[in-house]
Design a protein around this motif. Structure first.
Motif, mmCIF file in Angstrom:
data_model
loop_
_atom_site.group_PDB
_atom_site.id
_atom_site.type_symbol
_atom_site.label_atom_id
_atom_site.label_comp_id
_atom_site.label_asym_id
_atom_site.label_seq_id
_atom_site.Cartn_x
_atom_site.Cartn_y
_atom_site.Cartn_z
ATOM 1 N N TYR A 205 9.446 -1.406 9.613
ATOM 2 C CA TYR A 205 8.818 -2.339 8.680
ATOM 3 C C TYR A 205 7.711 -1.658 7.867
ATOM 4 O O TYR A 205 7.459 -2.055 6.733
ATOM 5 C CB TYR A 205 8.265 -3.546 9.440
ATOM 6 C CG TYR A 205 9.372 -4.381 10.052
ATOM 7 C CD1 TYR A 205 10.278 -5.057 9.240
ATOM 8 C CD2 TYR A 205 9.538 -4.467 11.425
ATOM 9 C CE1 TYR A 205 11.320 -5.806 9.787
ATOM 10 C CE2 TYR A 205 10.569 -5.212 11.983
ATOM 11 C CZ TYR A 205 11.453 -5.874 11.161
ATOM 12 O OH TYR A 205 12.479 -6.604 11.698
ATOM 13 N N GLU A 206 7.082 -0.631 8.473
ATOM 14 C CA GLU A 206 6.036 0.086 7.742
ATOM 15 C C GLU A 206 6.622 0.745 6.493
ATOM 16 O O GLU A 206 6.005 0.747 5.429
ATOM 17 C CB GLU A 206 5.371 1.126 8.648
ATOM 18 C CG GLU A 206 3.941 0.744 8.952
ATOM 19 C CD GLU A 206 3.346 1.482 10.133
ATOM 20 O OE1 GLU A 206 4.038 2.305 10.773
ATOM 21 O OE2 GLU A 206 2.176 1.206 10.430
ATOM 22 N N LYS A 207 7.835 1.297 6.650
ATOM 23 C CA LYS A 207 8.489 1.953 5.497
ATOM 24 C C LYS A 207 8.693 0.972 4.361
ATOM 25 O O LYS A 207 8.785 1.355 3.203
ATOM 26 C CB LYS A 207 9.849 2.521 5.937
ATOM 27 C CG LYS A 207 9.728 3.878 6.576
ATOM 28 C CD LYS A 207 11.097 4.506 6.780
ATOM 29 C CE LYS A 207 11.031 5.443 7.960
ATOM 30 N NZ LYS A 207 11.949 5.155 9.043
ATOM 31 N N GLN A 208 8.808 -0.305 4.691
ATOM 32 C CA GLN A 208 9.016 -1.316 3.653
ATOM 33 C C GLN A 208 7.690 -1.898 3.157
ATOM 34 O O GLN A 208 7.676 -2.854 2.373
ATOM 35 C CB GLN A 208 9.904 -2.438 4.195
ATOM 36 C CG GLN A 208 11.261 -1.928 4.688
ATOM 37 C CD GLN A 208 12.068 -3.038 5.356
ATOM 38 O OE1 GLN A 208 12.371 -4.054 4.717
ATOM 39 N NE2 GLN A 208 12.417 -2.862 6.614
ATOM 40 N N GLY A 209 6.577 -1.329 3.650
ATOM 41 C CA GLY A 209 5.236 -1.734 3.188
ATOM 42 C C GLY A 209 4.834 -3.137 3.618
ATOM 43 O O GLY A 209 3.985 -3.766 2.977
ATOM 44 N N MET A 210 5.426 -3.631 4.701
ATOM 45 C CA MET A 210 5.187 -5.033 5.062
ATOM 46 C C MET A 210 4.123 -5.235 6.128
ATOM 47 O O MET A 210 3.694 -6.357 6.365
ATOM 48 C CB MET A 210 6.465 -5.615 5.680
ATOM 49 C CG MET A 210 7.521 -5.972 4.724
ATOM 50 S SD MET A 210 8.756 -6.854 5.696
ATOM 51 C CE MET A 210 10.187 -6.412 4.775
ATOM 52 N N VAL A 211 3.725 -4.155 6.812
ATOM 53 C CA VAL A 211 2.910 -4.321 8.021
ATOM 54 C C VAL A 211 1.420 -4.461 7.708
ATOM 55 O O VAL A 211 0.876 -3.718 6.907
ATOM 56 C CB VAL A 211 3.123 -3.131 8.989
ATOM 57 C CG1 VAL A 211 2.238 -3.256 10.224
ATOM 58 C CG2 VAL A 211 4.596 -3.025 9.387
ATOM 59 N N ARG A 212 0.804 -5.466 8.320
ATOM 60 C CA ARG A 212 -0.661 -5.599 8.290
ATOM 61 C C ARG A 212 -1.136 -5.604 9.737
ATOM 62 O O ARG A 212 -0.635 -6.371 10.549
ATOM 63 C CB ARG A 212 -1.096 -6.924 7.638
ATOM 64 C CG ARG A 212 -0.640 -7.086 6.202
ATOM 65 C CD ARG A 212 -1.381 -6.159 5.238
ATOM 66 N NE ARG A 212 -0.916 -6.372 3.876
ATOM 67 C CZ ARG A 212 0.191 -5.858 3.342
ATOM 68 N NH1 ARG A 212 0.970 -5.071 4.069
ATOM 69 N NH2 ARG A 212 0.531 -6.109 2.101
ATOM 70 N N ARG A 213 -2.115 -4.724 10.043
ATOM 71 C CA ARG A 213 -2.614 -4.622 11.410
ATOM 72 C C ARG A 213 -3.836 -5.514 11.598
ATOM 73 O O ARG A 213 -4.715 -5.545 10.734
ATOM 74 C CB ARG A 213 -3.001 -3.170 11.719
ATOM 75 C CG ARG A 213 -1.791 -2.267 11.788
ATOM 76 C CD ARG A 213 -2.142 -0.799 11.831
ATOM 77 N NE ARG A 213 -0.920 -0.018 11.790
ATOM 78 C CZ ARG A 213 -0.278 0.431 12.862
ATOM 79 N NH1 ARG A 213 -0.770 0.226 14.063
ATOM 80 N NH2 ARG A 213 0.859 1.105 12.738
ATOM 81 N N VAL A 214 -3.868 -6.230 12.716
ATOM 82 C CA VAL A 214 -4.993 -7.122 13.007
ATOM 83 C C VAL A 214 -5.539 -6.777 14.394
ATOM 84 O O VAL A 214 -4.774 -6.672 15.356
ATOM 85 C CB VAL A 214 -4.526 -8.606 12.966
ATOM 86 C CG1 VAL A 214 -5.614 -9.526 13.499
ATOM 87 C CG2 VAL A 214 -4.134 -9.007 11.549
ATOM 88 N N ASP A 215 -6.863 -6.595 14.469
ATOM 89 C CA ASP A 215 -7.518 -6.304 15.750
ATOM 90 C C ASP A 215 -7.603 -7.616 16.543
ATOM 91 O O ASP A 215 -8.354 -8.518 16.188
ATOM 92 C CB ASP A 215 -8.922 -5.740 15.457
ATOM 93 C CG ASP A 215 -9.759 -5.598 16.708
ATOM 94 O OD1 ASP A 215 -9.232 -5.832 17.823
ATOM 95 O OD2 ASP A 215 -10.951 -5.263 16.576
#
Ligand code: AMP
Length: 234
Positions: A205-215
């Motif tokens: 999913y990172e390759k598709q630019g979709m990931v947002r990381r949340v602490d």
């Protein structure tokens, strides 16, 4: 604390159906279910939790429930083909047309590939993946103290999220129980499965630019705000 959260004005959008297609990923016990439910309720989109679907099938002793009981109770993963057919059946329901929030599926690379094909066919592609991060070492305390409503699935915690009446769900009054797979040896197995199988889907999913990381190590309401920020603009 967690119970104090109410949907924000932005999240309510006058209760209108809103076309938001999301996936929540995170290790067991990270607070994924709580955050997913809040967001889905606030946006009026279906919260599709495969864990909830499986537990309900087990409780009702359906053919699927009888097939998956041992996998779930032991903390292992249910075979991909069973999971894919459950998710196909769920997406056959009309309500997914107006958006959805997937929680707990996909958990393996073959599931991610199957989901991609299904969503392409349905023209309902994912828009964003929310990755909830929390150190493994702290997860054990969180998860073994968890007590879950046997009727509606709402999670509580012996220390951090006590119900108003001991042993009873604030929402529906159902009995709070410890999930069969929330005991220490099973949590270690579930964490091992997460690292061995699920983490591999993140680069996809990172390759598709979709990931947002949340602490996710902060207080539940702060995590909720960070999740809202992570889906802003959709
Ligand atoms: P959860 O409520 O998401 O922690 O899921 C509880 C259990 O259901 C997991 O430990 C697995 O045994 C099973 N499960 C849920 N979703 C999946 C999936 N996508 N693939 C395989 N097993 C799953």
């Amino acid at each position: 604390m967690a119970a104090s959260w109410v949907p924000t004005a932005a999240s309510r959008v006058a209760g209108s159906p809103c076309d938001m297609r999301l996936l929540f990923v995170g290790a067991p016990g990270v607070g994924k279910g709580t955050q997913a439910k809040r967001l889905a309720d606030g946006r009026s989109i279906p919260h599709i939790s495969t864990g909830d679907i499986l537990r309900e099938a087990i409780r009702r002793s359906t053919p699927v429930g009888l097939k998956v009981g041992l996998f779930v109770d032991s903390g292992g993963l249910v075979p991909d083909e069973v999971m894919v057919s459950i998710i196909e059946e769920r997406f056959a329901q009309e309500d997914t047309q107006k958006g959805y929030l997937l929680d707990g599926f996909p958990r393996t690379m073959p599931q991610a590939v199957a989901l991609d094909g299904l969503l392409l066919r349905l023209r309902l592609p994912l828009e964003r993946v929310i990755l909830l991060e929390y150190p493994d070492g702290a997860i054990m305390e969180r998860i073994t103290g968890r007590r879950t409503c046997e009727k509606c699935g709402t999670p509580f915690h012996l220390e951090h999220r006590k119900p108003r009446a001991e042993g009873l769900c604030d929402g529906c009054g159902g009995k709070l129980v410890q999930r069969e797979d929330d005991t220490e040896p099973k949590v270690w197995l579930r964490l091992a499965k997460y690292h061995a199988e699920t983490v591999a889907i993140i680069p996809f999913y990172e390759k598709q630019g979709m990931v947002r990381r949340v602490d996710a190590s902060r207080k539940p309401d702060e995590v909720t705000r960070a999740v809202e920020d992570a889906v802003a603009g959709l």
